[in-house]
Write an enzyme that holds these catalytic residues in place. Structure first.
Site, PDB file in Angstrom:
ATOM      1  N   LYS A   1       0.867  -1.186   0.000  1.00 21.09           N
ATOM      2  CA  LYS A   1       0.000   0.000   0.000  1.00 21.09           C
ATOM      3  C   LYS A   1       0.896   1.227   0.000  1.00 21.09           C
ATOM      4  CE  LYS A   1      -4.522   0.846   0.283  1.00 21.09           C
ATOM      5  NZ  LYS A   1      -5.640  -0.010  -0.140  1.00 21.09           N
TER       6      LYS A   1
ATOM      7  N   GLY B   1     -21.573   5.918   3.223  1.00 17.91           N
ATOM      8  CA  GLY B   1     -20.567   6.263   2.210  1.00 17.91           C
ATOM      9  C   GLY B   1     -21.180   6.133   0.838  1.00 17.91           C
TER      10      GLY B   1
ATOM     11  N   GLY C   1     -19.418   6.864  -2.228  1.00 19.71           N
ATOM     12  CA  GLY C   1     -18.334   7.072  -3.192  1.00 19.71           C
ATOM     13  C   GLY C   1     -18.280   5.899  -4.145  1.00 19.71           C
ATOM     14  N   ASN C   2     -17.087   5.607  -4.617  1.00 22.96           N
ATOM     15  CA  ASN C   2     -16.938   4.529  -5.598  1.00 22.96           C
ATOM     16  C   ASN C   2     -17.591   3.237  -5.101  1.00 22.96           C
ATOM     17  OD1 ASN C   2     -15.442   2.000  -6.476  1.00 22.96           O
ATOM     18  ND2 ASN C   2     -14.840   3.429  -8.063  1.00 22.96           N
TER      19      ASN C   2
ATOM     20  N   GLY D   1     -19.551   2.540  -2.040  1.00 24.97           N
ATOM     21  CA  GLY D   1     -20.905   2.604  -1.477  1.00 24.97           C
ATOM     22  C   GLY D   1     -21.961   2.914  -2.525  1.00 24.97           C
TER      23      GLY D   1
HETATM   24  P1  NAD Z   1     -14.403   7.395  -2.122  1.00 21.29           P
HETATM   25  O1  NAD Z   1     -13.474   8.493  -1.764  1.00 21.29           O
HETATM   26  O2  NAD Z   1     -14.823   7.195  -3.541  1.00 21.29           O
HETATM   27  O3  NAD Z   1     -15.791   7.493  -1.269  1.00 21.29           O
HETATM   28  C1  NAD Z   1     -15.836   7.668   0.105  1.00 21.29           C
HETATM   29  C2  NAD Z   1     -17.240   8.064   0.502  1.00 21.29           C
HETATM   30  O4  NAD Z   1     -17.303   8.198   1.909  1.00 21.29           O
HETATM   31  C3  NAD Z   1     -17.708   9.402  -0.055  1.00 21.29           C
HETATM   32  O5  NAD Z   1     -19.074   9.293  -0.403  1.00 21.29           O
HETATM   33  C4  NAD Z   1     -17.582  10.352   1.123  1.00 21.29           C
HETATM   34  O6  NAD Z   1     -18.520  11.418   1.067  1.00 21.29           O
HETATM   35  C5  NAD Z   1     -17.933   9.407   2.255  1.00 21.29           C
HETATM   36  N1  NAD Z   1     -17.474   9.885   3.554  1.00 21.29           N
HETATM   37  C6  NAD Z   1     -16.368  10.594   3.867  1.00 21.29           C
HETATM   38  N2  NAD Z   1     -16.351  10.884   5.161  1.00 21.29           N
HETATM   39  C7  NAD Z   1     -17.466  10.317   5.685  1.00 21.29           C
HETATM   40  C8  NAD Z   1     -18.020  10.259   6.980  1.00 21.29           C
HETATM   41  N3  NAD Z   1     -17.450  10.873   7.997  1.00 21.29           N
HETATM   42  N4  NAD Z   1     -19.159   9.560   7.146  1.00 21.29           N
HETATM   43  C9  NAD Z   1     -19.752   8.955   6.096  1.00 21.29           C
HETATM   44  N5  NAD Z   1     -19.291   9.003   4.871  1.00 21.29           N
HETATM   45  C10 NAD Z   1     -18.165   9.678   4.656  1.00 21.29           C
HETATM   46  O7  NAD Z   1     -13.695   6.082  -1.549  1.00 21.29           O
HETATM   47  P2  NAD Z   1     -13.975   4.575  -1.972  1.00 21.29           P
HETATM   48  O8  NAD Z   1     -13.034   4.203  -3.068  1.00 21.29           O
HETATM   49  O9  NAD Z   1     -15.439   4.384  -2.146  1.00 21.29           O
HETATM   50  O10 NAD Z   1     -13.456   3.820  -0.669  1.00 21.29           O
HETATM   51  C11 NAD Z   1     -14.264   3.667   0.488  1.00 21.29           C
HETATM   52  C12 NAD Z   1     -13.675   2.569   1.343  1.00 21.29           C
HETATM   53  O11 NAD Z   1     -13.601   1.356   0.592  1.00 21.29           O
HETATM   54  C13 NAD Z   1     -12.249   2.791   1.861  1.00 21.29           C
HETATM   55  O12 NAD Z   1     -12.128   2.175   3.121  1.00 21.29           O
HETATM   56  C14 NAD Z   1     -11.386   2.061   0.833  1.00 21.29           C
HETATM   57  O13 NAD Z   1     -10.110   1.706   1.357  1.00 21.29           O
HETATM   58  C15 NAD Z   1     -12.274   0.849   0.607  1.00 21.29           C
HETATM   59  N6  NAD Z   1     -12.008   0.123  -0.626  1.00 21.29           N
HETATM   60  C16 NAD Z   1     -12.099   0.726  -1.841  1.00 21.29           C
HETATM   61  C17 NAD Z   1     -11.883  -0.019  -3.000  1.00 21.29           C
HETATM   62  C18 NAD Z   1     -12.045   0.591  -4.361  1.00 21.29           C
HETATM   63  O14 NAD Z   1     -11.945  -0.148  -5.362  1.00 21.29           O
HETATM   64  N7  NAD Z   1     -12.320   1.880  -4.490  1.00 21.29           N
HETATM   65  C19 NAD Z   1     -11.538  -1.372  -2.921  1.00 21.29           C
HETATM   66  C20 NAD Z   1     -11.458  -1.974  -1.652  1.00 21.29           C
HETATM   67  C21 NAD Z   1     -11.701  -1.209  -0.522  1.00 21.29           C
END
Ligand code: NAD
Length: 412
Positions: A103, A215, A217-218, A220
């Protein structure tokens, strides 16, 4: 959170005790192979130089090249990067893909950077680590705060340094430059496959499985939309500004449009605004934390009403909370399984780059489903054999068995 890495290794030690495994291989898994820290001088738009710190932790490469995302976030620190690199090692072993774990990250608030500054920072990161990464060495990918465009810059800078086009050095790229169809939605889709199979194992009817997703983002947002479009009731969703709830279910197509126009899900019609803390305690069947670490902790664990917690974020459940949840009969589907769809799709992207032969989306989705299904099956069998509901322990047993076997057979 301080000592996050210590908590992560506690889980490894716990599983080693369960497995009666006390061996040299385990000693290797308790620490990262290599910790890299570089200074990244970046020319800012105001003409001044700013020096950032870049991290890359190469945790273990026994089963294949190091693999893991790069996080750009103000709170990035070495303890967090080490923890995430360890989790990647476990996750790739649970998914049974030929990767180790790694990472990277930079402590930076990307919202304060111009596009040019972000590009120069990314290229500085690529130069700083060019001698330590590579398609057969260590393959970065996006994580919180990074995206396909950033991966394209990384790949471009690395290719210039090496003097050859090298798309396989990073995954999560835009499709135009060697990215894979379906990579962007793969974590949510993989989570959905896990979710449906868990429901079927528990014989829980679709009509009863209402969801709350923290959440948007990508991960959720894609998960919530896939579940909604498949006919599930999504009762609550949230982003950093707060959440919305309707016990009868939200119209997620309208929520998506509302988020696009207003920048947030809050204040959506026909719903009640709720805080991110309250969302976790709503009377739903399934809770999918998809944003931050440690949101389910000692303080709120006793108030969680969901029967299933689908950990789509990395590390959303604190160690102290988990025992309580299991005691209360709540099934915690661990991150190393629930969100493994992302790295599985990354693996497929890397395979396509290496072969220079690209798949259509259906092939990608079918193979993702196969991989996720086998991982779930193996973890479920391991849990059933132990006769409890501790799915994280089962997933770690599967991973540690595979890692220890590779270490033993290779001979260190
Ligand atoms: P992202 O940045 O696209 O989305 C994050 C979301 O969380 C956003 O909607 C943001 O508004 C929200 N958020 C931020 N602070 C918050 C809070 N205090 N309360 C509630 N929501 C809040 O990130 P992502 O890529 O969706 O990643 C989210 C999680 O999933 C992380 O833990 C990441 O490590 C994990 N993850 C992501 C992937 C991937 O392919 N993107 C793969 C495995 C794990």
């Amino acid at each position: 959170m301080a000592n996050q890495f210590k908590e992560a290794i506690n889980q490894l030690n716990k599983v080693a005790r369960i497995m009666n495994l006390e061996c040299d291989e385990l000693e290797i898994l308790r620490r990262p192979d290599r910790i890299l820290e570089v200074s990244l001088p970046v020319l800012m738009d105001n003409g001044r130089m700013k020096v950032f710190t870049g991290y890359r932790v190469q945790y273990n490469n026994t089963r294949g090249p190091y693999k893991g995302g790069i996080r750009f976030h103000p709170q990035v620190n070495l303890d967090e990067v080490k923890t995430l690199a360890f989790w990647m090692t476990i996750k790739c072993a649970v998914a049974d893909i030929p990767y180790g774990g790694g990472k990277g990250g930079i402590a930076v608030d990307t919202k304060t950077l111009s596009q040019g500054e972000l590009e120069r920072l990314t290229r500085a990161y690529a130069r700083g680590f060019a001698n330590f990464i590579g398609p057969k060495i260590d393959i970065p990918a996006p994580d919180v705060g990074t995206n396909p465009q950033i991966m394209a810059w990384l790949m471009d800078e690395y290719s210039h340094i090496k003097g050859e086009n090298t798309p396989a050095v990073v995954t999560g790229k835009p499709v135009e430059v060697g990215g894979s169809l379906g990579r962007d939605t793969a974590t949510g889709l993989g989570g959905f496959y896990v979710f449906e199979q868990v429901l079927s194992k528990l014989k829980l009817a679709k009509s009863k499985a209402s969801l709350a997703v923290q959440g948007f983002g990508n991960v959720g947002m894609n998960f919530a939309m896939i579940a909604y479009r498949a006919g599930y009731k999504v009762a609550a969703v949230s982003d950093s500004r707060g959440g919305i709830y309707n016990a009868k279910g939200l119209n997620m197509e309208e929520v998506l449009a509302h988020k696009k126009t207003t920048g947030s899900v809050v204040d959506f019609k026909n719903s009640k605004n709720v805080t991110n803390e309250k969302l976790l305690e709503l009377p739903v069947e399934v809770l999918a934390p998809s944003a931050l670490e440690n949101v389910i902790n000692e303080k709120n664990a006793g108030r969680i009403k969901a029967k299933i917690i689908l950990e789509l974020a990395n590390g959303p459940t604190a160690e102290a909370a988990e025992a309580k949840l299991c005691q209360n009969g709540i099934l915690v589907v661990p991150d190393v399984l629930a969100n493994a769809g992302g790295v599985i799709a990354s693996y497929f992207e890397w395979v396509q780059n290496s072969r220079q032969y690209y798949w259509e989306q259906a092939r990608m989705d079918n193979r993702l489903k196969d991989k996720v299904t086998s991982a779930l099956k193996k973890v479920w069998q391991t849990m059933a054999a132990r006769g409890d509901n501790k799915m994280r322990d089962a997933a770690y047993i599967v991973a540690v068995e595979r890692l220890a076997a590779s270490l033993r057979i290779r001979g260190i």
